[in-house]
Structures are given as C-alpha cells and as structure tokens.
Write an enzyme that holds these catalytic residues in place. Structure first.
Site, PDB file in Angstrom:
ATOM      1  N   LYS A 198       0.838  -1.220   0.000  1.00 59.78           N
ATOM      2  CA  LYS A 198       0.000   0.000   0.000  1.00 59.78           C
ATOM      3  C   LYS A 198       0.866   1.261   0.000  1.00 59.78           C
ATOM      4  CE  LYS A 198      -2.135  -1.247   3.879  1.00 59.78           C
ATOM      5  NZ  LYS A 198      -1.501  -2.557   4.177  1.00 59.78           N
ATOM      6  N   ARG A 223      11.122  -0.718  12.219  1.00 58.87           N
ATOM      7  CA  ARG A 223       9.715  -0.780  12.650  1.00 58.87           C
ATOM      8  C   ARG A 223       9.547  -1.882  13.673  1.00 58.87           C
ATOM      9  NH1 ARG A 223       4.979   0.138   8.212  1.00 58.87           N
ATOM     10  NH2 ARG A 223       3.891  -1.206   9.692  1.00 58.87           N
ATOM     11  N   ARG A 269      12.003  -6.317   5.653  1.00 60.44           N
ATOM     12  CA  ARG A 269      11.988  -4.884   5.944  1.00 60.44           C
ATOM     13  C   ARG A 269      12.369  -4.629   7.404  1.00 60.44           C
ATOM     14  NH1 ARG A 269       6.550  -1.520   5.332  1.00 60.44           N
ATOM     15  NH2 ARG A 269       5.995  -2.852   7.077  1.00 60.44           N
ATOM     16  N   ARG A 280      -9.970   0.402   8.452  1.00 65.01           N
ATOM     17  CA  ARG A 280      -9.531  -0.938   8.820  1.00 65.01           C
ATOM     18  C   ARG A 280     -10.578  -1.676   9.636  1.00 65.01           C
ATOM     19  NH1 ARG A 280      -3.646   0.060   8.612  1.00 65.01           N
ATOM     20  NH2 ARG A 280      -2.574  -1.865   9.090  1.00 65.01           N
ATOM     21  N   ARG A 311      -0.653  -9.068  13.428  1.00 64.22           N
ATOM     22  CA  ARG A 311      -1.252  -8.077  12.510  1.00 64.22           C
ATOM     23  C   ARG A 311      -2.170  -8.773  11.505  1.00 64.22           C
ATOM     24  NH1 ARG A 311       4.261  -5.543  10.872  1.00 64.22           N
ATOM     25  NH2 ARG A 311       3.151  -4.454   9.203  1.00 64.22           N
TER      26      ARG A 311
HETATM   27  P1  AP5 Z   1       4.672  -1.567   1.921  1.00 65.53           P
HETATM   28  O1  AP5 Z   1       4.480  -0.772   0.683  1.00 65.53           O
HETATM   29  O2  AP5 Z   1       5.203  -0.904   3.131  1.00 65.53           O
HETATM   30  O3  AP5 Z   1       3.326  -2.345   2.274  1.00 65.53           O
HETATM   31  P2  AP5 Z   1       2.103  -1.872   3.140  1.00 65.53           P
HETATM   32  O4  AP5 Z   1       0.915  -2.589   2.593  1.00 65.53           O
HETATM   33  O5  AP5 Z   1       2.059  -0.386   3.205  1.00 65.53           O
HETATM   34  O6  AP5 Z   1       2.549  -2.521   4.499  1.00 65.53           O
HETATM   35  P3  AP5 Z   1       2.611  -1.968   5.953  1.00 65.53           P
HETATM   36  O7  AP5 Z   1       3.403  -2.941   6.754  1.00 65.53           O
HETATM   37  O8  AP5 Z   1       3.053  -0.554   6.004  1.00 65.53           O
HETATM   38  O9  AP5 Z   1       1.124  -2.104   6.292  1.00 65.53           O
HETATM   39  P4  AP5 Z   1       0.446  -2.253   7.605  1.00 65.53           P
HETATM   40  O10 AP5 Z   1      -0.943  -2.273   7.148  1.00 65.53           O
HETATM   41  O11 AP5 Z   1       0.827  -3.357   8.495  1.00 65.53           O
HETATM   42  O12 AP5 Z   1       1.024  -0.964   8.378  1.00 65.53           O
HETATM   43  P5  AP5 Z   1       0.421   0.449   8.702  1.00 65.53           P
HETATM   44  O13 AP5 Z   1       1.533   1.388   8.697  1.00 65.53           O
HETATM   45  O14 AP5 Z   1      -0.784   0.758   7.901  1.00 65.53           O
HETATM   46  O15 AP5 Z   1       5.586  -2.825   1.511  1.00 65.53           O
HETATM   47  C1  AP5 Z   1       5.990  -3.774   2.469  1.00 65.53           C
HETATM   48  C2  AP5 Z   1       7.400  -4.271   2.104  1.00 65.53           C
HETATM   49  O16 AP5 Z   1       7.343  -5.003   0.870  1.00 65.53           O
HETATM   50  C3  AP5 Z   1       8.407  -3.137   1.876  1.00 65.53           C
HETATM   51  O17 AP5 Z   1       9.660  -3.546   2.353  1.00 65.53           O
HETATM   52  C4  AP5 Z   1       8.417  -2.974   0.352  1.00 65.53           C
HETATM   53  O18 AP5 Z   1       9.642  -2.481  -0.116  1.00 65.53           O
HETATM   54  C5  AP5 Z   1       8.164  -4.385  -0.129  1.00 65.53           C
HETATM   55  N1  AP5 Z   1       7.431  -4.438  -1.390  1.00 65.53           N
HETATM   56  C6  AP5 Z   1       6.417  -3.601  -1.789  1.00 65.53           C
HETATM   57  N2  AP5 Z   1       5.966  -3.968  -3.011  1.00 65.53           N
HETATM   58  C7  AP5 Z   1       6.683  -5.063  -3.372  1.00 65.53           C
HETATM   59  C8  AP5 Z   1       6.652  -5.908  -4.524  1.00 65.53           C
HETATM   60  N3  AP5 Z   1       5.818  -5.693  -5.534  1.00 65.53           N
HETATM   61  N4  AP5 Z   1       7.501  -6.946  -4.557  1.00 65.53           N
HETATM   62  C9  AP5 Z   1       8.372  -7.181  -3.521  1.00 65.53           C
HETATM   63  N5  AP5 Z   1       8.457  -6.415  -2.410  1.00 65.53           N
HETATM   64  C10 AP5 Z   1       7.615  -5.376  -2.337  1.00 65.53           C
HETATM   65  O19 AP5 Z   1      -0.095   0.211  10.204  1.00 65.53           O
HETATM   66  C11 AP5 Z   1       0.788  -0.057  11.251  1.00 65.53           C
HETATM   67  C12 AP5 Z   1       0.031  -0.100  12.562  1.00 65.53           C
HETATM   68  O20 AP5 Z   1      -0.546   1.191  12.821  1.00 65.53           O
HETATM   69  C13 AP5 Z   1      -1.143  -1.069  12.647  1.00 65.53           C
HETATM   70  O21 AP5 Z   1      -0.727  -2.371  12.984  1.00 65.53           O
HETATM   71  C14 AP5 Z   1      -1.978  -0.408  13.745  1.00 65.53           C
HETATM   72  O22 AP5 Z   1      -1.427  -0.643  15.022  1.00 65.53           O
HETATM   73  C15 AP5 Z   1      -1.819   1.070  13.436  1.00 65.53           C
HETATM   74  N6  AP5 Z   1      -2.848   1.549  12.495  1.00 65.53           N
HETATM   75  C16 AP5 Z   1      -2.623   2.088  11.266  1.00 65.53           C
HETATM   76  N7  AP5 Z   1      -3.784   2.412  10.675  1.00 65.53           N
HETATM   77  C17 AP5 Z   1      -4.768   2.064  11.547  1.00 65.53           C
HETATM   78  C18 AP5 Z   1      -6.178   2.132  11.497  1.00 65.53           C
HETATM   79  N8  AP5 Z   1      -6.826   2.615  10.421  1.00 65.53           N
HETATM   80  N9  AP5 Z   1      -6.872   1.683  12.573  1.00 65.53           N
HETATM   81  C19 AP5 Z   1      -6.244   1.211  13.653  1.00 65.53           C
HETATM   82  N10 AP5 Z   1      -4.908   1.094  13.761  1.00 65.53           N
HETATM   83  C20 AP5 Z   1      -4.172   1.527  12.718  1.00 65.53           C
END
Ligand code: AP5
Length: 197
Positions: free
Chosen positions: A20, A140, A134, A95, A152
C-alpha cells in the site's frame, strides 16, 4: 474542501505488507492526490512523542489496531487540513467497519465520496517474508518478530477483512494482483483507477 466533480478519492486496501505505502507514493504523484497513511501518521506522532503517539504506541508495538475513536478523529483532522486537495488516497484506513462507516458519513457531510477501493491481493507467506526483510532495516518495531507480524494478520482477518464485503456491496471493490514488480503493480492499479473515471 474542493468538491468538484473531478475529485478522485481512493482507498488503497490490503493486508500488512501488500504494498500500500509503496504504491501510494507513485499514485499520489500520478493522480495529484493527497496521500493519507494512518500508520505513517501514528509513527510520526510516536517519533515526536505526542500524546497521540504515546497512546498509539502500546497498540502498534503489539501489532494490534489502535482504537477506532482515536483513529477516526485523526483521519478527519487530516482531511480538514487539506482543503485544497484534488482527491485523497487513503492508505491503511479504513480498517474496521466502524471506520468505513465513519469515513462515508464524514465524506458525505462534505459533499464527497469514495470512488473506489483498490485491494492489493497476495498470500500471507509472501507478505510475512517481505515484512521480516523490511524489519531488518526499517526499525519498525511491529516488523521485528514473526509473532507480531502474525498478530497483525489476525487483526486483519478479524477486523479488516469484513470490509471486502462492505465495499463489494457498494460496487466499489477492485481486487488487484499484488504479486509482481512494483512497476507492474502500479500499471495494474492505474488501469483500475482510469476505469473508474
Ligand atoms: P509496503 O508498501 O510498506 O506495504 P504496506 O501494505 O504499506 O505494508 P505496511 O506494513 O506498512 O502495512 P500495515 O498495514 O501493516 O502498516 P500500517 O503502517 O498501515 O511494503 C511492504 C514491504 O514489501 C516493503 O519492504 C516494500 O519495499 C516491499 N514491497 C512492496 N511492493 C513489493 C513488490 N511488488 N515486490 C516485492 N516487495 C515489495 O499500520 C501499522 C500499525 O498502525 C497497525 O498495525 C496499527 O497498530 C496502526 N494503524 C494504522 N492504521 C490504523 C487504522 N486505520 N486503525 C487502527 N490502527 C491503525
């Protein structure tokens, strides 16, 4: 807020590690959208040791979702902070069903709406490997051991997966194959966005 007919508001949806954040970075420039990542906002607040950051940290460290009330308020504030936006790309929000309903209500009150939910799809094992990789370099805390990453996914399955039906019912759900090169996936997403217009 700019509520003109050309506004495009997108939800970028997917499990942890689905890509994402990576894809939002390209799409925001290509479509001139404001990128709102609730995860990035929480991490910014944690780094700056704000009250919100202190509250969020205990949940994020475990891989649990932060409570809806807090997250919804932060998101609404971020929309208000961007009155000239030509559109938004929401990454990591909504979410839960409560967040999705609150988003719909809030946008409706501003004469806005979600045009489409683009869901990056990939198998858990691929995603877990990406996040473990990562975690070695990103610092992180929620990527650093497999049990937190798996939690998660448990949170996703229990609280976030029901949104698939929520958006399907609204005819707004677009599944996108999330496996391939970053460029290939950007092209798939762009084709889906262009088809919304
Ligand atoms: P990346 O692009 O970072 O993927 P992502 O889907 O953004 O993954 P996240 O880990 O950031 O998502 P998440 O949903 O767990 O975290 P968030 O910050 O929202 O890519 C991931 C990796 O893969 C990278 O290393 C990238 O380089 C690699 N990659 C990308 N594309 C690729 C490809 N095509 N091929 C190979 N490799 C690739 O949330 C974190 C925490 O915040 C949650 O757990 C929660 O505690 C809190 N939080 C956030 N939003 C909310 C909400 N709305 N409600 C409640 N709690 C929330």
């Amino acid at each position: 807020l700019n509520t003109s007919i050309t506004m495009t508001n997108l939800v970028l949806f997917g499990k942890p590690g689905a890509g994402k954040g990576t894809q939002a970075a390209f799409l925001k420039d290509k479509y001139n959208l404001v990128h709102i990542s609730t995860g990035d906002l929480f991490r910014f607040n944690i780094k700056n040791e704000t009250k919100l950051g202190k509250l969020a940290q205990s949940y994020m460290d475990k891989g649990d979702l932060v409570p809806d009330e807090v997250t919804i308020q932060m998101l609404q504030q971020e929309i208000e902070n961007n009155p000239k936006a030509e559109g938004f790309i929401f990454d990591g929000f909504p979410r839960t069903i409560a967040q999705a309903e609150a988003l719909d209500d809030f946008l409706t009150s501003k004469g806005m709406k979600i045009h489409g939910t683009l869901a990056l799809e990939a198998d858990d094992e691929v995603l877990i490997q990406r996040l473990l990789e990562r975690g070695k370099v990103s610092g992180r805390t929620d990527d650093q051991d497999e049990s937190k990453i798996r939690n998660r996914f448990v949170e996703y399955n229990e609280k976030t997966a029901p949104l698939i039906e929520f958006y399907k019912k609204q005819n707004k759900y677009h599944g996108i194959d999330g496996i391939g090169t970053i460029e290939e996936i950007t092209t798939r997403l762009s084709n889906a966005i262009d088809a919304l217009k």
